[in-house]
Design a protein around this motif. Structure first.
Motif, mmCIF file in Angstrom:
data_model
loop_
_atom_site.group_PDB
_atom_site.id
_atom_site.type_symbol
_atom_site.label_atom_id
_atom_site.label_comp_id
_atom_site.label_asym_id
_atom_site.label_seq_id
_atom_site.Cartn_x
_atom_site.Cartn_y
_atom_site.Cartn_z
ATOM 1 N N VAL A 20 0.829 -1.207 0.000
ATOM 2 C CA VAL A 20 0.000 0.000 0.000
ATOM 3 C C VAL A 20 0.860 1.253 0.000
ATOM 4 C CG1 VAL A 20 -2.114 0.883 1.011
ATOM 5 C CG2 VAL A 20 -1.101 -1.206 1.911
ATOM 6 N N VAL A 21 0.402 2.260 -0.723
ATOM 7 C CA VAL A 21 1.077 3.555 -0.707
ATOM 8 C C VAL A 21 0.097 4.608 -0.214
ATOM 9 C CG1 VAL A 21 2.231 5.289 -2.101
ATOM 10 C CG2 VAL A 21 2.520 2.892 -2.643
ATOM 11 N N ASP A 22 0.537 5.412 0.740
ATOM 12 C CA ASP A 22 -0.275 6.507 1.271
ATOM 13 C C ASP A 22 0.142 7.771 0.528
ATOM 14 O OD1 ASP A 22 -1.767 8.214 2.807
ATOM 15 O OD2 ASP A 22 -0.402 8.176 4.523
ATOM 16 N N LEU A 23 -0.743 8.286 -0.300
ATOM 17 C CA LEU A 23 -0.382 9.448 -1.119
ATOM 18 C C LEU A 23 -0.743 10.759 -0.417
ATOM 19 C CD1 LEU A 23 -1.670 8.194 -4.579
ATOM 20 C CD2 LEU A 23 0.679 8.273 -3.784
ATOM 21 N N PRO A 24 -0.073 11.842 -0.776
ATOM 22 C CA PRO A 24 -0.471 13.148 -0.227
ATOM 23 C C PRO A 24 -1.896 13.485 -0.656
ATOM 24 C CG PRO A 24 1.595 13.324 -1.473
ATOM 25 C CD PRO A 24 1.073 11.950 -1.697
ATOM 26 N N GLY A 25 -2.585 14.273 0.151
ATOM 27 C CA GLY A 25 -3.974 14.612 -0.150
ATOM 28 C C GLY A 25 -4.122 15.479 -1.384
ATOM 29 N N ILE A 26 -5.148 15.190 -2.193
ATOM 30 C CA ILE A 26 -5.405 16.017 -3.378
ATOM 31 C C ILE A 26 -6.902 16.280 -3.497
ATOM 32 C CG2 ILE A 26 -3.407 15.428 -4.785
ATOM 33 C CD1 ILE A 26 -4.978 13.201 -6.068
ATOM 34 N N TYR A 27 -7.241 17.369 -4.166
ATOM 35 C CA TYR A 27 -8.649 17.684 -4.398
ATOM 36 C C TYR A 27 -9.082 17.264 -5.791
ATOM 37 C CZ TYR A 27 -8.426 20.445 -0.177
ATOM 38 O OH TYR A 27 -8.281 20.840 1.119
ATOM 39 N N SER A 28 -8.128 17.248 -6.700
ATOM 40 C CA SER A 28 -8.479 16.880 -8.064
ATOM 41 C C SER A 28 -7.211 16.396 -8.734
ATOM 42 C CB SER A 28 -9.036 18.079 -8.814
ATOM 43 O OG SER A 28 -7.973 18.958 -9.130
ATOM 44 N N LEU A 29 -7.341 16.027 -10.004
ATOM 45 C CA LEU A 29 -6.140 15.577 -10.702
ATOM 46 C C LEU A 29 -5.462 16.729 -11.423
ATOM 47 C CD1 LEU A 29 -7.234 12.106 -11.997
ATOM 48 C CD2 LEU A 29 -5.676 12.653 -10.151
ATOM 49 N N ALA A 30 -5.968 17.942 -11.227
ATOM 50 C CA ALA A 30 -5.263 19.102 -11.740
ATOM 51 C C ALA A 30 -4.314 19.505 -10.634
ATOM 52 C CB ALA A 30 -6.244 20.230 -12.023
ATOM 53 N N SER A 31 -3.046 19.279 -10.833
ATOM 54 C CA SER A 31 -2.151 19.485 -9.693
ATOM 55 C C SER A 31 -1.572 20.887 -9.698
ATOM 56 C CB SER A 31 -1.021 18.477 -9.750
ATOM 57 O OG SER A 31 -0.413 18.526 -11.000
ATOM 58 N N HIS A 32 -1.403 21.434 -8.531
ATOM 59 C CA HIS A 32 -0.826 22.770 -8.417
ATOM 60 C C HIS A 32 0.465 22.718 -7.645
ATOM 61 C CE1 HIS A 32 -4.720 24.012 -9.762
ATOM 62 N NE2 HIS A 32 -5.201 23.202 -8.865
ATOM 63 N N SER A 33 0.382 22.199 -6.432
ATOM 64 C CA SER A 33 1.586 22.168 -5.622
ATOM 65 C C SER A 33 2.362 20.883 -5.926
ATOM 66 C CB SER A 33 1.216 22.221 -4.150
ATOM 67 O OG SER A 33 0.462 21.087 -3.824
ATOM 68 N N LEU A 34 3.601 20.872 -5.505
ATOM 69 C CA LEU A 34 4.479 19.734 -5.748
ATOM 70 C C LEU A 34 3.903 18.466 -5.121
ATOM 71 C CD1 LEU A 34 7.124 19.097 -7.058
ATOM 72 C CD2 LEU A 34 8.271 19.505 -4.897
ATOM 73 N N ASP A 35 3.359 18.664 -3.929
ATOM 74 C CA ASP A 35 2.730 17.587 -3.196
ATOM 75 C C ASP A 35 1.662 16.885 -4.031
ATOM 76 O OD1 ASP A 35 3.016 16.546 -0.781
ATOM 77 O OD2 ASP A 35 1.494 17.767 0.211
ATOM 78 N N GLU A 36 0.809 17.712 -4.638
ATOM 79 C CA GLU A 36 -0.266 17.185 -5.457
ATOM 80 C C GLU A 36 0.281 16.526 -6.714
ATOM 81 O OE1 GLU A 36 -3.903 20.240 -4.555
ATOM 82 O OE2 GLU A 36 -2.183 21.014 -5.621
ATOM 83 N N LYS A 37 1.359 17.094 -7.236
ATOM 84 C CA LYS A 37 1.971 16.505 -8.429
ATOM 85 C C LYS A 37 2.472 15.099 -8.136
ATOM 86 C CE LYS A 37 3.377 20.259 -11.092
ATOM 87 N NZ LYS A 37 4.034 21.447 -10.635
ATOM 88 N N ILE A 38 3.057 14.935 -6.954
ATOM 89 C CA ILE A 38 3.589 13.619 -6.596
ATOM 90 C C ILE A 38 2.461 12.598 -6.593
ATOM 91 C CG2 ILE A 38 4.532 12.280 -4.683
ATOM 92 C CD1 ILE A 38 6.159 14.840 -3.968
ATOM 93 N N ALA A 39 1.347 12.956 -5.942
ATOM 94 C CA ALA A 39 0.206 12.038 -5.856
ATOM 95 C C ALA A 39 -0.323 11.745 -7.245
ATOM 96 C CB ALA A 39 -0.891 12.645 -4.987
ATOM 97 N N ARG A 40 -0.484 12.792 -8.002
ATOM 98 C CA ARG A 40 -1.060 12.641 -9.316
ATOM 99 C C ARG A 40 -0.159 11.816 -10.236
ATOM 100 N NH1 ARG A 40 -2.825 16.873 -13.766
ATOM 101 N NH2 ARG A 40 -1.427 16.059 -15.325
ATOM 102 N N ASP A 41 1.126 12.123 -10.243
ATOM 103 C CA ASP A 41 2.032 11.366 -11.105
ATOM 104 C C ASP A 41 2.041 9.897 -10.746
ATOM 105 O OD1 ASP A 41 2.619 13.544 -12.513
ATOM 106 O OD2 ASP A 41 4.608 13.902 -11.641
ATOM 107 N N PHE A 42 1.961 9.624 -9.455
ATOM 108 C CA PHE A 42 1.950 8.223 -9.048
ATOM 109 C C PHE A 42 0.730 7.514 -9.621
ATOM 110 C CE2 PHE A 42 1.011 4.639 -6.335
ATOM 111 C CZ PHE A 42 2.253 4.031 -6.255
ATOM 112 N N LEU A 43 -0.429 8.164 -9.481
ATOM 113 C CA LEU A 43 -1.666 7.549 -9.964
ATOM 114 C C LEU A 43 -1.652 7.387 -11.480
ATOM 115 C CD1 LEU A 43 -4.149 9.505 -7.721
ATOM 116 C CD2 LEU A 43 -3.764 7.033 -7.697
ATOM 117 N N ILE A 44 -1.148 8.408 -12.157
ATOM 118 C CA ILE A 44 -1.231 8.397 -13.609
ATOM 119 C C ILE A 44 -0.133 7.547 -14.237
ATOM 120 C CG2 ILE A 44 -1.078 9.833 -15.663
ATOM 121 C CD1 ILE A 44 -2.359 12.060 -14.085
#
Ligand SMILES: Nc1nc2c(ncn2[C@@H]2O[C@H](COP(=O)(O)OP(=O)(O)O)[C@@H](O)[C@H]2O)c(=O)[nH]1
Ligand SMILES: [Mg+2]
Lengths: 672, 72
Positions: free
Chosen positions: A55-79
């Motif tokens: 299991v991987v615990d990703l940083p919190g995101i609101y959508s797949l449009a990433s703004h902060s680096l944190d969100e980019k990390i989560a999004r890139d992992f998923l995508i």
């Protein structure tokens, strides 16, 4: 071959991802090491019915449009990494907004499970969620959990296994209305035929292009069909905007929310007539974020934090100190009995026990500090602190959210620097990182404790506080200067969700504290251990020289550097060497002094009293605070920015440290 | 139409338009704050960050951002 299912936990911030992660993996988790390794992701494993799951615990995101680096990390992992199963952790008390992310995940084409977490909260309000209906409409498995009580975790595990075994293609689609659907179809046909970026789900790709998502646009750049795609997309957008009268991105977002509002209404049933009371959160906020009370309450809490850390830390530290004293005694006795060569005894007692021991003394302080920080974070207060400080931070050219990295920096600059990832603007993020090392981390504490304890015993607290304060003032000054040189733009305005206040969970707080504290232990066991042996070696060579004397290698090195510091009042070779090794880790400064003077604990204090004056001691503490971040922090800065900024961080801090130390000593000398 | 920064605590207003940098607008939209949505101003002291609520969501907005969100 044994299969291993890769699971990702995705969800809004504060939806309970980490709590679920802890429940799933128990102690079998691995938190990012120091940067350089697989840091950002917290991963763990568990077995369910004989199958190993990761299991991987990703940083919190609101959508797949990433703004902060944190969100980019989560999004890139998923995508890009395409986990086998994604669990969307939903805060049920905020169904619409949480499902919004889930809808995007479905559009992306991941194998999704919906986990309605915090089900206890919504049920206490007398609302029942019809999961059968939700599951039917979205055509995915839906389960309920109350993660803080560990409820429903087994259901989650079995749902993961089920969906992995079935592996059906999900067919859920939101109807965006005729006009949008027409354009989606057109663009899909075009992109599909040309096989452009075919690793993504087609519908998702088209939607992202229509939303003008920066990341996807960047991916189109450089393709042979770049111009053609851009033209097509632009045509569609122009057509739609003419029709709607506003931008397509808003239209798409609006359609999604409209669908979810309908869905939420259909699935939520009020079963009891429980009266809505005014939220406790709002009542607390009225006091805590009040324009008059906000800042005083905040300052009071900070003061309390440091009081607690020092009052409760001191007796524990003394205990550890006497343990190492005792251990050193025993070992040196044992070595005598065994008639071991003197150098082995010296390596063990002077080098390892003395060096590592003088660092481990600070474990209680560090654990306490992280304990309080985790409580503040877990309760929801930390977000308020950023909110309250937004104005203050703006006047120093920073962002309200820069505040949390600064706070964490008092514990350790590394998590502080990494926490800057939540800032949306790259410039704000870099500026926050650059000044972070000026936040006096707990590794500098041993230095202050030693010197302030020796020279300013009566006003120790005040003196240590003045150093923390000096760090903050310098951070303000440096931030302003850098801002005017490198980042002339305005600071990005603050947008930040304020999570409801919650009683932090003991287990989560302890895990969090231990994660951070164990990094320190690891450091003591690795970098510091090696550093200490290295110092011992330099102090013992060339062979036959008296240990840690001026004739040893280290003595020569120190003598070379010492004149640089004589203007600041501490031009001894021992001081120079300790500062040099302090770059390895600031904790080593005290350890090195211990090794070089061949004493520790009380003994060290007495030597210091002879070698320094109160004034030079203060200059030395200021120097230790400011000059060059430790290696681990430098590596983190490099990882989070680039060489240019890293060089600046190292360069400015060295110069600033020296200048401040010299000024303190020279100006102080005028008065004494 | 007026900026959110000019609202009073307790007021209920409808979002009309969000100006400002693309990234921030996108962020607000995706968090569920888009034109047409009604929000309640939970606290606004007039010169600093303010809090707005939509359902159970509490959003803190810096003064700069509050001047770019237009409501009625
Ligand atoms: N009442 C309730 N609280 C929960 C539940 N799950 C998590 N929490 C609490 O919600 C807060 C945020 O959880 P956390 O796991 O840190 O969220 P993350 O940001 O998604 O990782 C913590 O204080 C948890 O104790 C739940 O099912 N019910
Ligand atoms: Mg978390």
């Amino acid at each position: 071959m044994k299969k291993k299912i890769k699971i990702a936990l995705a969800g809004n911030p504060n939806s309970g991802k980490t709590t679920i992660f802890n429940n799933l993996t128990g102690s079998r988790q691995h938190v990012g090491n120091w940067p350089g390794v697989t840091v950002e992701k917290k991963d763990g494993t568990f077995t369910y019915e004989g199958i190993e799951m990761k299991v991987v615990d990703l940083p919190g995101i609101y959508s797949l449009a990433s703004h902060s680096l944190d969100e980019k990390i989560a999004r890139d992992f998923l995508i890009e990494e395409k986990p086998d199963v994604v669990v969307a952790i939903i805060d049920s008390s905020n169904l619409e907004r949480n499902l919004y992310l889930a809808v995007q995940l479905l559009e992306l084409g991941v194998n999704l499970i919906l986990d309605l977490n915090m089900i206890d909260i919504i049920e206490n309000k007398g609302i029942k969620i019809d999961i059968k209906e939700l599951s039917r409409v979205m055509s995915i498995p839906v389960i309920k959990t109350a993660a803080n009580k560990g409820k429903g975790i087994d259901n989650l595990k079995s749902a993961v296994k089920d969906i992995y075994d079935r592996r059906e293609k999900n067919t859920f689609e939101i109807d965006y209305g005729n006009d949008l659907e027409n354009e989606i179809r057109n663009l899909s046909r075009f992109l599909g035929e040309k096989k452009i970026l075919s690793r993504y789900s087609l519908r998702w790709l088209v939607l992202k292009l229509l939303e003008q998502d920066e990341n996807i646009l960047a991916k189109i750049k450089g393709l042979p069909e770049e111009k053609e795609v851009e033209k097509k997309v632009f045509e569609s957008i122009a057509k739609l905007e003419k029709h709607f009268g506003y931008d397509v991105e808003t239209a798409i977002v609006e359609r999604r929310y409209a669908f979810l509002r309908g869905l939420a209404k259909e699935c939520c049933h009020k079963i009891m007539g429980i009266r809505e009371r005014k939220e406790i959160t709002d009542r607390i906020d009225q006091i805590v974020t009040n324009k008059f009370l906000g800042i005083p309450i905040f300052l009071g809490l900070m003061w309390l934090t440091f009081q607690l850390v020092f009052t409760f830390g001191a007796p524990l530290a003394a205990l550890i100190d006497s343990f190492f004293g005792w251990l050193g005694g025993i070992v040196s006795l044992g070595m005598n009995v065994l008639a071991a060569p003197a150098w082995i005894s010296s390596l063990l007692v002077d080098g390892i026990i003395g060096g590592v021991g003088s660092v481990l003394i600070f474990l209680p302080n560090i654990l306490l500090l992280f304990l309080i920080i985790s409580i503040l974070e877990g309760s929801g207060y930390m977000a308020r602190a950023a909110f309250i400080m937004d104005r203050v931070m703006h006047t120093m050219g920073l962002h309200g959210k820069s505040f949390i990295p600064m706070m964490l920096g008092f514990g350790c600059n590394i998590p502080g620097i990494m926490a800057a990832r939540t800032l949306e603007s790259e410039k704000d993020r870099i500026l926050t990182i650059l000044v972070n090392p000026l936040m006096s981390c707990s590794a500098r504490l041993p230095i202050y404790t030693l010197f302030a304890g020796a020279f300013f015993a009566k006003h120790q607290g005040l003196v240590v506080f003045s150093l923390y304060f000096m760090g903050i003032v310098l951070a303000i000054v440096v931030a302003r200067i850098f801002k005017s040189i490198f980042f002339k733009q305005e600071v990005a305005p603050l947008i930040m969700e304020l999570p409801p206040y919650r009683l932090p969970q003991v287990k989560s707080v302890l895990i969090h504290m231990w994660e951070k504290g164990s990094l320190f232990l690891k450091k003591a066991g690795t970098i510091i251990f090696v550093g200490v042996i290295f110092i011992w070696l330099l102090a013992s060579l060339p062979a036959g020289v008296e240990y840690a004397s001026k004739e040893s290698l280290i003595g020569k090195l120190g003598s070379l550097l010492a004149p640089l510091f004589s203007l600041a009042g501490f031009g001894t070779w021992q001081a120079a060497v300790s500062l040099l090794f302090g770059i390895v880790a600031k904790e080593i400064v005290v350890g090195t002094l211990g090794t070089l003077y061949g004493v520790e604990g009380m003994g060290l204090k007495n030597v210091i009293l002879q070698q320094f004056t109160p004034l030079s001691a203060y200059a030395f503490m200021a120097m230790s605070l400011i000059y060059i971040p430790c290696i681990a922090a430098i590596a983190t800065i490099k990882k989070e920015t680039n060489w240019k900024w890293t060089a600046l961080a190292v360069g400015y801090s060295l110069i600033l440290g020296w200048v401040v130390a010299v000024l303190i000593y020279q100006i102080g000398s005028l008065f004494s | 139409m007026k900026p959110l920064s000019k609202t009073l605590t307790g007021e209920k207003v409808e979002i009309i338009e969000i100006r400002g940098g693309r990234g921030l607008v996108t962020k607000l939209l995706n968090m569920g704050f888009y034109p047409g949505v009604i929000v309640e101003v939970v606290s606004n002291c007039g010169y600093g960050p303010l809090i707005v609520a939509k359902g159970g969501i509490r959003l803190g907005l810096g003064f700069g951002m509050a001047q770019k969100v237009f409501v009625k």
